[in-house]
Design a protein around this motif. Sequence first.
Motif, PDB file in Angstrom:
ATOM      1  N   ASP A   1      89.243  -2.782 -17.304  1.00  0.00           N
ATOM      2  CA  ASP A   1      87.969  -2.543 -17.935  1.00  0.00           C
ATOM      3  C   ASP A   1      86.920  -3.571 -17.973  1.00  0.00           C
ATOM      4  O   ASP A   1      87.075  -4.518 -18.944  1.00  0.00           O
ATOM      5  CB  ASP A   1      88.221  -1.876 -19.397  1.00  0.00           C
ATOM      6  CG  ASP A   1      88.461  -0.378 -19.214  1.00  0.00           C
ATOM      7  OD1 ASP A   1      87.846   0.331 -18.359  1.00  0.00           O
ATOM      8  OD2 ASP A   1      89.310   0.218 -20.164  1.00  0.00           O
ATOM      9  N   LYS A   2      86.037  -3.770 -17.243  1.00  0.00           N
ATOM     10  CA  LYS A   2      85.048  -4.515 -17.320  1.00  0.00           C
ATOM     11  C   LYS A   2      83.888  -4.067 -16.922  1.00  0.00           C
ATOM     12  O   LYS A   2      83.468  -2.987 -16.361  1.00  0.00           O
ATOM     13  CB  LYS A   2      85.123  -5.873 -16.090  1.00  0.00           C
ATOM     14  CG  LYS A   2      86.567  -6.556 -16.595  1.00  0.00           C
ATOM     15  CD  LYS A   2      87.061  -7.469 -15.493  1.00  0.00           C
ATOM     16  CE  LYS A   2      86.360  -7.773 -14.365  1.00  0.00           C
ATOM     17  NZ  LYS A   2      87.007  -8.937 -13.486  1.00  0.00           N
ATOM     18  N   LEU A   3      82.562  -5.120 -17.241  1.00  0.00           N
ATOM     19  CA  LEU A   3      81.151  -4.695 -16.765  1.00  0.00           C
ATOM     20  C   LEU A   3      80.980  -4.997 -15.401  1.00  0.00           C
ATOM     21  O   LEU A   3      80.152  -4.070 -14.716  1.00  0.00           O
ATOM     22  CB  LEU A   3      80.035  -5.444 -17.785  1.00  0.00           C
ATOM     23  CG  LEU A   3      80.284  -4.962 -19.360  1.00  0.00           C
ATOM     24  CD1 LEU A   3      79.212  -6.027 -19.908  1.00  0.00           C
ATOM     25  CD2 LEU A   3      79.915  -3.582 -19.415  1.00  0.00           C
ATOM     26  N   TYR A   4      81.641  -5.650 -14.735  1.00  0.00           N
ATOM     27  CA  TYR A   4      81.395  -6.104 -13.516  1.00  0.00           C
ATOM     28  C   TYR A   4      82.542  -6.667 -12.777  1.00  0.00           C
ATOM     29  O   TYR A   4      83.447  -7.290 -13.384  1.00  0.00           O
ATOM     30  CB  TYR A   4      80.270  -7.412 -13.367  1.00  0.00           C
ATOM     31  CG  TYR A   4      78.835  -7.236 -13.930  1.00  0.00           C
ATOM     32  CD1 TYR A   4      78.214  -6.568 -13.155  1.00  0.00           C
ATOM     33  CD2 TYR A   4      78.717  -7.615 -15.341  1.00  0.00           C
ATOM     34  CE1 TYR A   4      76.768  -6.129 -13.883  1.00  0.00           C
ATOM     35  CE2 TYR A   4      77.381  -7.240 -15.677  1.00  0.00           C
ATOM     36  CZ  TYR A   4      76.479  -6.397 -15.024  1.00  0.00           C
ATOM     37  OH  TYR A   4      75.213  -6.186 -15.466  1.00  0.00           O
ATOM     38  N   TYR A   5      82.806  -6.225 -11.570  1.00  0.00           N
ATOM     39  CA  TYR A   5      83.880  -6.617 -10.570  1.00  0.00           C
ATOM     40  C   TYR A   5      83.255  -7.423  -9.493  1.00  0.00           C
ATOM     41  O   TYR A   5      82.295  -7.367  -8.674  1.00  0.00           O
ATOM     42  CB  TYR A   5      84.543  -5.281  -9.957  1.00  0.00           C
ATOM     43  CG  TYR A   5      84.919  -4.485 -11.096  1.00  0.00           C
ATOM     44  CD1 TYR A   5      86.151  -4.671 -11.738  1.00  0.00           C
ATOM     45  CD2 TYR A   5      84.185  -3.406 -11.779  1.00  0.00           C
ATOM     46  CE1 TYR A   5      86.604  -3.695 -12.880  1.00  0.00           C
ATOM     47  CE2 TYR A   5      84.648  -2.487 -12.543  1.00  0.00           C
ATOM     48  CZ  TYR A   5      85.651  -2.806 -13.237  1.00  0.00           C
ATOM     49  OH  TYR A   5      85.996  -2.109 -14.532  1.00  0.00           O
ATOM     50  N   SER A   6      84.142  -8.512  -9.150  1.00  0.00           N
ATOM     51  CA  SER A   6      83.889  -9.499  -7.870  1.00  0.00           C
ATOM     52  C   SER A   6      84.046  -8.670  -6.722  1.00  0.00           C
ATOM     53  O   SER A   6      84.820  -7.550  -6.717  1.00  0.00           O
ATOM     54  CB  SER A   6      84.644 -10.464  -7.824  1.00  0.00           C
ATOM     55  OG  SER A   6      86.054 -10.271  -7.639  1.00  0.00           O
ATOM     56  N   ILE A   7      83.580  -9.008  -5.659  1.00  0.00           N
ATOM     57  CA  ILE A   7      83.784  -8.390  -4.388  1.00  0.00           C
ATOM     58  C   ILE A   7      85.200  -8.331  -3.780  1.00  0.00           C
ATOM     59  O   ILE A   7      85.653  -7.233  -3.511  1.00  0.00           O
ATOM     60  CB  ILE A   7      82.854  -8.892  -3.310  1.00  0.00           C
ATOM     61  CG1 ILE A   7      82.787  -7.814  -1.905  1.00  0.00           C
ATOM     62  CG2 ILE A   7      83.291 -10.095  -2.735  1.00  0.00           C
ATOM     63  CD1 ILE A   7      81.521  -8.053  -1.108  1.00  0.00           C
ATOM     64  N   GLY A   8      85.848  -9.403  -4.513  1.00  0.00           N
ATOM     65  CA  GLY A   8      87.317  -9.518  -4.094  1.00  0.00           C
ATOM     66  C   GLY A   8      88.097  -8.642  -4.746  1.00  0.00           C
ATOM     67  O   GLY A   8      89.014  -8.209  -4.195  1.00  0.00           O
TER      68      GLY A   8
END
Length: 121
Positions: free
Chosen positions: A14-21
């Motif tokens: 659960d996060k606000l943003y995820y990296s492309i990786g």
Amino acid sequence: MEFRISKMKINLPDKLYYSIGEVAKAFDVNTSLIRYWEQEFPIIKPKKNKKGNRYFTPEDIKNLQIIYHLVKEKGYTLDGARIALTTNSKISETITLIDRLEFVKAELLKLKESLVEKDTE
């Protein structure tokens, strides 16, 4: 956070943003495909920092799941997927329903297996 669409199961914290990786790994695709879909589908709008690194929101992940489902699982062309996304406002609801039905099916199969095991004992 766990997203499920039909046979695909994505485990992301659960996060606000995820990296492309993180996103590419979750979908088991190359980062280049994620960038390509970003260009092809206007609904994918990751935030970018000053360096240009992409950060995907949970909403972006849901949209990527729909695209993945249409293109990779249903065999739509990119044009077909784009048309489906713009003309079918209920596609998200349909995919959620499919997901729920797949989950129920999996649970019923587990129950069936446990009953068969008890019969053989």
